[in-house]
Design a protein around this motif. Structure first.
Motif, PDB file in Angstrom:
ATOM      1  N   TRP A 143     -79.520  -5.278  83.442  1.00  0.00           N
ATOM      2  CA  TRP A 143     -79.543  -6.091  82.232  1.00  0.00           C
ATOM      3  C   TRP A 143     -80.511  -5.583  81.162  1.00  0.00           C
ATOM      4  O   TRP A 143     -80.504  -6.079  80.033  1.00  0.00           O
ATOM      5  CB  TRP A 143     -79.927  -7.538  82.570  1.00  0.00           C
ATOM      6  N   TRP A 164     -84.761 -13.270  77.519  1.00  0.00           N
ATOM      7  CA  TRP A 164     -83.520 -13.240  76.744  1.00  0.00           C
ATOM      8  C   TRP A 164     -83.159 -11.817  76.351  1.00  0.00           C
ATOM      9  O   TRP A 164     -84.009 -11.030  75.944  1.00  0.00           O
ATOM     10  CB  TRP A 164     -83.644 -14.091  75.483  1.00  0.00           C
ATOM     11  N   THR A 219     -78.351 -13.687  76.021  1.00  0.00           N
ATOM     12  CA  THR A 219     -78.165 -14.040  77.429  1.00  0.00           C
ATOM     13  C   THR A 219     -79.515 -14.279  78.086  1.00  0.00           C
ATOM     14  O   THR A 219     -80.437 -13.465  77.926  1.00  0.00           O
ATOM     15  CB  THR A 219     -77.418 -12.917  78.183  1.00  0.00           C
TER      16      THR A 219
END
Length: 386
Positions: free
Chosen positions: A241, A283, A287
């Motif tokens: 991510w 964040w 997301t």
């Protein structure tokens, strides 16, 4: 020094560690923590970078020194200063480059702490639960009476000596179990067999006790709670991510068990990207990757002061596998022996990632923390570019 000069017997020993810390994959078994298919998070460079030769920082003798001297004294391999997505300063030394991967040692613990937050937020991990509720194999050992929260905050109290320079200490026995050092007759093979054999404990929850074995117990708990291997959980919930340029790695023992307390490694820019995600309250492009409330609790610190015998300066606290120094900027950081740092300053919005190979294994000394704070403040004074 060439790759052929580095071996499993010397990669942790000065002066060989100057190459060994970024050639770990040549001598120790490692598993990949894949970056995934997400686009790389772009970082822009300022037109007005830090001038390391002019910037002054507090020195170890109480007198100001040039930042360049600080970097040399601490045997820096690489340092990156990030404000927002702008690189304010970046330097590499010797044979180490922006494409090199470097082991982060106990800074690995801070990754485990954020992974725990993801699982807790998802309802898969209960911090108040007893360790044997997840790992029954530890019901008869040092961690039998500890809770998951006590693992996270280093308030579990196993009988475990963390003396880095004492070969008979448990921290060395654990390294040998993990395959980091040549084994001796009678040594346990494997991290979890070693943890399972630990016996004796003080009063869990009564105070701070920094212990690498505690993080490896936490990783065992996280695997059971998350239903997958530790490296896969780290890939799934964290590393894929952050917009990393490259895969990370984690060293593994003879059974393929990751050495979660110290075995992660990565590029310097990717370490900074992880720090950026944490400083952004978890964040990333709209997301919520990491739970903001978990990060907020981490920043508030723990219940007990850390001690001078630990890797961090006395007087701060420890929460969720992160160090909280208690400065007026609300800074928090991860740290590993030989000088691996991820320094986060919420007030200045600055991330500092630093790889090093100091002569002594200790890290987190007051002088270094003061210097990182000074670099953070200097970076904040550089005008933002529109």
């Amino acid at each position: 020094m060439t790759s052929s000069d580095i071996s499993s017997g010397n990669w942790l020993t000065p002066p060989h560690h100057r190459s060994g810390l970024h050639r770990v994959e040549d001598v120790i078994s490692c598993a990949t923590v894949a970056r995934g298919d997400a686009p790389v998070r772009g970082l822009q460079c300022t037109r007005n970078p830090l001038d390391w030769d002019l910037l002054t920082v507090p020195g170890p003798e109480g007198r100001p020194i040039r930042a360049a001297e600080f970097l040399a004294r601490t045997h820096t391999d690489g340092i990156l200063v990030l404000r927002g997505d702008t690189v304010i300063g970046e330097r590499y030394f010797g044979e180490f480059t922006s494409a090199s991967r470097h082991i982060v040692m106990s800074l690995s613990k801070s990754f485990a702490g954020m992974l725990a937050g993801v699982l807790a937020s998802a309802g898969l991990l209960e911090p108040d639960a007893a360790v044997p509720a997840y790992v029954p194999e530890l019901a008869g050992g040092s961690y039998a009476g500890a809770t998951v929260g006590q693992l996270l905050d280093m308030t579990a109290a196993p009988h475990y000596d963390m003396s880095y320079l004492e070969p008979t200490a448990e921290v060395h026995v654990g390294d040998r179990a993990a395959g980091w050092r040549p084994r001796r007759p009678g040594d346990v093979v494997g991290i979890r067999p070693f943890l399972s054999r630990l016996r004796g404990a003080g009063r869990h929850g009564a105070g701070f006790q920094y212990c690498s074995g505690t993080t490896d117990v936490l990783a065992w708990v996280l695997e059971r709670a998350g239903g997958a291997g530790y490296g896969e959980l780290m890939r799934r919930h964290v590393w894929s991510w952050i917009g990393a340029e490259d895969d990370a790695f984690v060293t593994v023992d003879d059974h393929g068990t990751p050495y979660a307390c110290a075995g992660m490694g990565m590029r310097l820019r990717d370490l900074a990207r992880f720090g950026r995600l944490v400083l952004d309250d978890g964040w990333r492009e709209g997301t919520a990757v990491l739970p903001a409330d978990w990060i907020a609790r981490t920043r508030r610190g723990g219940d007990f002061a850390t001690t001078a015998e630990s890797d961090a300066a006395a007087g701060g606290t420890y929460k969720n596998q992160w160090w909280i120094p208690g400065d007026d900027h609300g800074s928090f950081y991860g740290v590993g022996i030989f000088g691996q740092y991820l320094w986060l300053d919420p007030r200045t919005d600055v991330v500092i990632a630093k790889f090093s190979a100091t002569d002594e294994p200790v890290a987190g000394t007051p002088a270094v923390l003061d210097a990182l704070g000074a670099i953070s403040r200097a970076a904040a004074e550089i005008p933002q570019e529109g």
